[in-house]
Design an enzyme around this catalytic site. Structure first.
Site, PDB file in Angstrom:
ATOM      1  N   GLU A  79      49.862  -3.380  39.669  1.00  0.00           N
ATOM      2  CA  GLU A  79      50.844  -2.997  40.677  1.00  0.00           C
ATOM      3  C   GLU A  79      52.257  -3.385  40.231  1.00  0.00           C
ATOM      4  OE1 GLU A  79      50.159  -1.042  42.918  1.00  0.00           O
ATOM      5  OE2 GLU A  79      47.977  -1.213  43.116  1.00  0.00           O
ATOM      6  N   ARG A  89      46.386   0.728  58.662  1.00  0.00           N
ATOM      7  CA  ARG A  89      45.601   1.874  59.143  1.00  0.00           C
ATOM      8  C   ARG A  89      44.372   1.413  59.908  1.00  0.00           C
ATOM      9  NH1 ARG A  89      41.365   4.498  57.013  1.00  0.00           N
ATOM     10  NH2 ARG A  89      41.540   3.354  55.040  1.00  0.00           N
ATOM     11  N   CYS A 142      46.663  -6.358  51.011  1.00  0.00           N
ATOM     12  CA  CYS A 142      46.953  -6.536  49.581  1.00  0.00           C
ATOM     13  C   CYS A 142      48.457  -6.559  49.337  1.00  0.00           C
ATOM     14  CB  CYS A 142      46.301  -5.422  48.767  1.00  0.00           C
ATOM     15  SG  CYS A 142      44.505  -5.571  48.607  1.00  0.00           S
ATOM     16  N   HIS A 167      44.866  -4.235  41.537  1.00  0.00           N
ATOM     17  CA  HIS A 167      43.817  -3.634  42.355  1.00  0.00           C
ATOM     18  C   HIS A 167      42.630  -3.269  41.460  1.00  0.00           C
ATOM     19  CE1 HIS A 167      46.346  -2.629  46.056  1.00  0.00           C
ATOM     20  NE2 HIS A 167      45.219  -3.113  46.530  1.00  0.00           N
TER      21      HIS A 167
END
Length: 215
Positions: A79, A89, A142, A167
């Protein structure tokens, strides 16, 4: 001292491959003589960042690599950037579901990883481990942990520890039979994390190579 973190299971899953991969990497790196501590973080907004900050204050690591699950991706994602936005979500493991809230009130919009993500990508490719530089860590726990980590490290005195986020895909063993979801073995995930750690320890200035995205 190297600090590696993974997450507890979330979203109804019985396990989280990020934690298993971190334990695999810890074993590999300790065998090579590195001092490594592994920490399992709760998948909870706020609490996860607090646990991580406490560990950084206690251990004074020179390098921190946090790891989380990105189900549906087929490779390790290095990342590049953490954003100051929680937008869930689904609820976290404590039932929290923040929407459009800052990770750190009045904090900067974003932080870049201080891991040498381009050099690490090249090292992973040489090792035969599928990898990419990712331009988004999402807006769930995350990214929350990634941003909190970089904010914490930005406030430490020189020499400042380096840190970032990786990830990982689903563990091949947890993909239901007949599913088309991509995965990777825990062994390869752990090997990949160890490659990133070694590269970070050996690379003061990142390589300059193309690893961007069109969209």
């Amino acid at each position: 001292m190297i600090l590696l973190t993974g997450f507890e299971p979330f979203g109804g899953d019985s396990n989280n491959p990020s934690w298993a991969a971190v334990l695999e990497a810890q074993e590999i790196l300790r065998t090579e003589g590195h001092g490594v501590e592994a920490l399992e973080l709760p998948c909870v907004f706020g609490e996860s960042a607090t646990v991580l900050r406490d560990a950084v204050a206690r251990l004074h690591p020179e390098l921190v690599v946090c790891v989380g699950l990105a189900g549906g991706r087929d490779r390790l994602s290095l990342e590049r950037v953490a954003i100051n936005c929680d937008d869930a979500r689904i609820p976290d493991n404590a039932g929290n579901r923040p929407i459009d809230e800052p990770v750190v009130p009045e904090g900067p919009a974003a932080y870049f990883s201080t891991l040498p993500v381009k050099a690490a990508l090249r090292a992973l490719q040489i090792a035969g481990i599928r990898a990419e530089v990712s331009q988004t860590a999402g807006t769930y726990v995350c990214n929350h942990v990634f941003y909190a980590l970089m904010h914490e490290l930005a406030g430490t005195a020189a020499p400042r520890p380096r840190g970032g986020f990786i990830h990982v895909p689903y563990d091949e063993a947890q993909i239901p039979e007949g599913s088309a979801a991509p995965g990777m073995s825990t062994r390869d995930m752990g090997r990949g994390i160890a490659v990133v750690v070694r590269t970070a320890l050996e690379t003061p200035v990142d390589a300059k190579l193309s690893a961007g995205a069109i969209h």
